[in-house]
Motif scaffolding. Structure first.
Motif, mmCIF file in Angstrom:
data_model
loop_
_atom_site.group_PDB
_atom_site.id
_atom_site.type_symbol
_atom_site.label_atom_id
_atom_site.label_comp_id
_atom_site.label_asym_id
_atom_site.label_seq_id
_atom_site.Cartn_x
_atom_site.Cartn_y
_atom_site.Cartn_z
ATOM 1 N N TYR A 84 3.804 9.531 11.862
ATOM 2 C CA TYR A 84 2.876 8.420 11.678
ATOM 3 C C TYR A 84 2.682 7.768 13.033
ATOM 4 O O TYR A 84 3.660 7.453 13.728
ATOM 5 C CB TYR A 84 3.438 7.392 10.685
ATOM 6 N N THR A 115 0.844 -1.190 0.000
ATOM 7 C CA THR A 115 0.000 0.000 0.000
ATOM 8 C C THR A 115 0.874 1.233 0.000
ATOM 9 O O THR A 115 2.035 1.196 0.380
ATOM 10 C CB THR A 115 -0.901 0.068 1.252
ATOM 11 N N LEU A 140 1.627 5.063 1.532
ATOM 12 C CA LEU A 140 1.483 5.618 2.863
ATOM 13 C C LEU A 140 0.135 6.305 2.968
ATOM 14 O O LEU A 140 -0.368 6.860 1.993
ATOM 15 C CB LEU A 140 2.618 6.597 3.158
ATOM 16 N N PRO A 141 -0.479 6.291 4.154
ATOM 17 C CA PRO A 141 -1.819 6.855 4.309
ATOM 18 C C PRO A 141 -1.814 8.370 4.147
ATOM 19 O O PRO A 141 -0.801 9.031 4.338
ATOM 20 C CB PRO A 141 -2.194 6.465 5.740
ATOM 21 N N VAL A 145 -0.310 11.824 11.263
ATOM 22 C CA VAL A 145 -1.016 10.903 10.374
ATOM 23 C C VAL A 145 -1.389 9.666 11.189
ATOM 24 O O VAL A 145 -0.522 8.915 11.627
ATOM 25 C CB VAL A 145 -0.131 10.489 9.171
ATOM 26 N N ASP A 146 -2.678 9.497 11.428
ATOM 27 C CA ASP A 146 -3.159 8.316 12.138
ATOM 28 C C ASP A 146 -3.246 7.157 11.151
ATOM 29 O O ASP A 146 -3.826 7.289 10.069
ATOM 30 C CB ASP A 146 -4.537 8.570 12.739
ATOM 31 N N THR A 147 -2.666 6.016 11.540
ATOM 32 C CA THR A 147 -2.647 4.861 10.638
ATOM 33 C C THR A 147 -2.535 3.565 11.434
ATOM 34 O O THR A 147 -1.996 3.558 12.543
ATOM 35 C CB THR A 147 -1.465 4.958 9.639
ATOM 36 N N ASN A 148 -3.024 2.508 10.869
ATOM 37 C CA ASN A 148 -2.848 1.167 11.430
ATOM 38 C C ASN A 148 -1.791 0.386 10.643
ATOM 39 O O ASN A 148 -1.669 -0.823 10.789
ATOM 40 C CB ASN A 148 -4.182 0.409 11.436
ATOM 41 N N GLU A 149 -1.026 1.056 9.815
ATOM 42 C CA GLU A 149 -0.016 0.443 8.943
ATOM 43 C C GLU A 149 1.406 0.735 9.431
ATOM 44 O O GLU A 149 2.319 0.930 8.626
ATOM 45 C CB GLU A 149 -0.184 0.965 7.513
#
Length: 182
Positions: free
Chosen positions: A63, A28, A30-31, A88-92
């Motif tokens: 992140y 993926t 980056l968000p 940047v909020d992410t679950n990755e």
């Protein structure tokens, strides 16, 4: 005993976020950034700038997991010291760390990009400013591995700070102590 148990739970939960990834680098992009609005309380804090050491303070993209409180505290620390921060909020997180060259042994809960450099974990603002002023050609960034008590964002009232090192990450995979906090 409640303090150490809460801290242990925080570390374990942070570790669960760090190691709980199901994607691999390249799967993926980056968000997209999630805007973070400063609170009135944060704006009212007296600010001590680290730019006095001669560094021009660049923008920081952080992140972090959406639910991580210590990451938010570290972001506040950076802002209080004059850095402009985009969260940047992410679950990755594992995907991002791997893409930026952070190994699990050097990891922490949040990862930041400043220009071409990576900042991993609870690195103090003054260490970041000093590093950016030097901009070593053979370095990819700095890390404070783990989550040492007393590092920015990991302060625990009534608990003595742990000694810790800020580690410089070499582009060849080497690590050296950049600065120690005792």
């Amino acid at each position: 005993m409640r303090g150490p148990l809460v801290l242990l739970a925080t570390v374990l939960l942070g570790g669960a976020v760090f190691f709980g990834v199901t994607r691999y680098p390249g799967e993926t992009d980056l968000p997209e950034p999630v805007p973070v609005v400063a609170t009135e309380a944060a704006e009212a804090v007296e600010v001590t700038m680290v730019s006095d050491i001669g560094a021009s303070l660049p923008a920081v993209k952080v992140y972090k997991a959406p639910t991580c409180g210590c990451c938010g505290e570290w972001i506040t620390h950076l802002r209080e010291h004059g850095f402009e921060v985009e969260a940047v909020d992410t679950n990755e997180m594992m995907t991002i760390k791997a893409a930026l060259g952070i190994t699990p042994a050097m990891g922490s809960c949040h990862t930041a990009e400043i220009g071409d450099f990576v900042i991993e974990g609870h690195v103090p603002a003054e260490a970041i400013a000093e590093f950016m002023a030097q901009a070593p050609a053979d370095a990819i960034g700095l890390t404070v591995p783990g989550m040492p008590v007393g590092s920015p964002g990991m302060e625990v009232e009534g608990v003595a700070a742990d000694p810790y090192d800020v580690i410089q990450l070499g582009s060849d995979g080497s690590t050296t102590v950049f600065r120690s906090y005792r």
